[in-house]
Each structure stands twice: as structure tokens, then as C-alpha cells.
Design a protein around this motif. Structure first.
Motif, PDB file in Angstrom:
ATOM      1  N   ILE A  97       0.848  -1.100  -0.252  1.00 49.89           N
ATOM      2  CA  ILE A  97       0.028  -0.213  -0.004  1.00 49.89           C
ATOM      3  C   ILE A  97       0.659   1.237   0.139  1.00 49.89           C
ATOM      4  N   GLY A  98       1.905   1.189   0.798  1.00 50.00           N
ATOM      5  CA  GLY A  98       2.859   2.509   0.777  1.00 50.00           C
ATOM      6  C   GLY A  98       3.550   2.649  -0.381  1.00 50.00           C
ATOM      7  N   LEU A  99       4.014   1.561  -1.017  1.00 49.33           N
ATOM      8  CA  LEU A  99       4.872   1.924  -2.471  1.00 49.33           C
ATOM      9  C   LEU A  99       3.827   2.134  -3.171  1.00 49.33           C
ATOM     10  N   SER A 100       2.454   1.621  -3.119  1.00 50.67           N
ATOM     11  CA  SER A 100       1.696   1.889  -4.303  1.00 50.67           C
ATOM     12  C   SER A 100       1.209   3.829  -4.252  1.00 50.67           C
ATOM     13  N   LEU A 101       1.162   3.844  -3.134  1.00 52.88           N
ATOM     14  CA  LEU A 101       0.565   5.303  -3.066  1.00 52.88           C
ATOM     15  C   LEU A 101       1.675   6.203  -3.335  1.00 52.88           C
ATOM     16  N   HIS A 102       2.990   5.956  -2.730  1.00 53.70           N
ATOM     17  CA  HIS A 102       3.885   6.914  -3.010  1.00 53.70           C
ATOM     18  C   HIS A 102       4.517   7.024  -4.565  1.00 53.70           C
ATOM     19  N   PHE A 103       4.643   5.936  -5.186  1.00 55.17           N
ATOM     20  CA  PHE A 103       4.885   6.078  -6.446  1.00 55.17           C
ATOM     21  C   PHE A 103       3.779   6.408  -7.696  1.00 55.17           C
ATOM     22  N   SER A 104       2.645   6.270  -7.124  1.00 47.41           N
ATOM     23  CA  SER A 104       1.448   6.576  -7.946  1.00 47.41           C
ATOM     24  C   SER A 104       1.507   8.116  -8.107  1.00 47.41           C
TER      25      SER A 104
END
Length: 222
Positions: A97-104
Motif C-alpha cells: 500500500i505504501g509503495l503504491s501510494l508513493h509511486f502513484s
């Protein structure tokens, strides 16, 4: 002075490869989720949907301006204190979730910029042929924008892949976590971290190879 132990370095590779699926799965799943979010954000900003655009501006600003590690800690350690429902969130899911939000946030700007680079006259040409705005956008603008965005999106994916190494701070047993564990138990820090660096390097080389092949295929029409 301790000498470099090549036998130890070679011996740690099989240990790291046992956990490489966790690293790659985190990267792939996060990338897909991030890309979906990014497309929604980019389209919203492209068509200037006022309220949503303002919300997404804040979203992009926050996730680009704050360190990923801080975001992961907020998500995994901070949110459960305020919202008890997050107590059931495991470290692997929290990392995704953290990686998805950050890189989106980064991918959204890449896609938006790629769409903006396509000449507006192509919309007019498509409409003159009887295509609706949605049809012209979906069949003409997006394919060209995607082709332009590929190099930057691949760079985003490579950055995301490397950033999965931060998941070990949440307790995810990926390759960085195993390298850290092996280094702590053997005190062979150089050998352990050199091995994990080579593993990341090899993965990125494969990604770059696939990128070049795919770009060559897309560029045939141009």
C-alpha cells in the motif's frame, strides 16, 4: 584487516534467491496498483475536474515531498493507533500500500506530462472523422502518450523495486532483510550487502532488456 571472503559471498546468493519472489511480487503488485491510481489522477488533471484536481494536487504534493520510509511508518505503526481497523494490517500488505501510494504520485505526473505532449490538433482531426472525445482519447491520444511515458514509467518501476528494500524495516522477509540478518550474524557486512546489491543489479538488467525490446516493438510504426 579482514580480507574479502568470496566463498561467503557466493554462498549467500542461494539464501537471497529464496526470498527474491517476495521482493519481485511486492514490486509488481505495487506497480500495477500505482499505475491504476496514476491513470485516474492524470485523467482527472487533464480534463480539469476542479474539486478532484485540487484534492489530487495535495495528494501528489504530500507523497512526493515526504520520505517513503516516513510514509511506511505512518501507515504501519501510526494509523493503527488512530484507526483500530488497521491493526490487522500485516507488514507485507502495508508495504504494498505504501509503495503504491508513493509511486502513484510520480507516475501520475509522468502520464499527465505524456498526454500533454501530444498535439491538441489530433483531437480535432479525430473529431472531424466522427469520433467522440472519449474515442479519440482512448484510441489515438492514450496509445501515443503511453509510448512517450514508457521510459519514465520503467524508471519509476526500477525506483519502486529498489524501494522494496525499505520493507525490511517493517519486518518483511525480503532479500534486503535476509542480507541484513546474514550480515549481523556473521559480521561480514561487505560480503552480504555486495551480494544483495548484485541481485538488485541483475533484476534491473533484466528489466532494462525487456524495456528495450518493448520500445523497439512500439517504435516500428514510427
Amino acid at each position: 584487516m579482514n580480507s574479502f571472503d568470496i566463498d561467503y559471498t557466493l554462498g549467500i546468493f542461494p539464501i537471497l534467491f529464496k526470498y527474491i519472489d517476495i521482493t519481485i511480487s511486492m514490486a509488481l503488485i505495487s506497480s500495477v496498483i500505482a499505475l491504476v491510481i496514476a491513470v485516474v489522477i492524470a485523467l482527472t488533471k487533464t480534463f480539469s475536474i476542479k474539486i478532484l484536481s485540487q484534492i489530487f494536487n495535495v495528494y501528489i504534493s504530500f507523497f512526493r515531498a515526504t520520505p517513503l520510509l516516513v510514509q511506511l511508518f505512518l501507515l504501519y505503526y501510526g494509523l493503527p493507533q488512530i484507526f483500530p481497523v488497521f491493526n490487522s494490517l500485516d507488514a507485507y500488505t502495508a508495504s504494498i500500500i505504501g509503495l503504491s501510494l508513493h509511486f502513484s504520485a510520480y507516475m501520475a505526473e509522468t502520464i499527465r506530462g505524456s498526454i500533454a505532449s501530444i498535439e491538441k490538433g489530433q483531437f480535432e482531426a479525430a473529431e472531424s472523422l466522427g469520433m467522440s472525445r472519449f474515442q479519440s482519447f482512448y484510441h489515438i491520444i492514450l496509445p501515443q502518450a503511453f509510448r512517450v511515458a514508457i521510459p519514465s514509467l520503467v524508471n519509476n518501476f526500477v525506483d519502486l523495486l529498489k524501494s522494496t528494500s525499505l520493507a525490511f524495516t517493517l519486518g518483511v522477509p525480503e532479500i534486503m532483510a535476509k542480507a541484513q540478518l546474514e550480515a549481523s550474524s556473521s559480521f561480514k557486512y561487505f560480503e552480504s550487502f555486495l551480494a544483495v546489491a548484485i541481485v538488485y543489479w541483475l533484476i534491473v538488467l533484466v528489466i532494462e532488456y525487456i524495456q528495450k525490446k518493448y520500445e523497439k516493438k512500439l517504435n516500428k510504426a514510427y
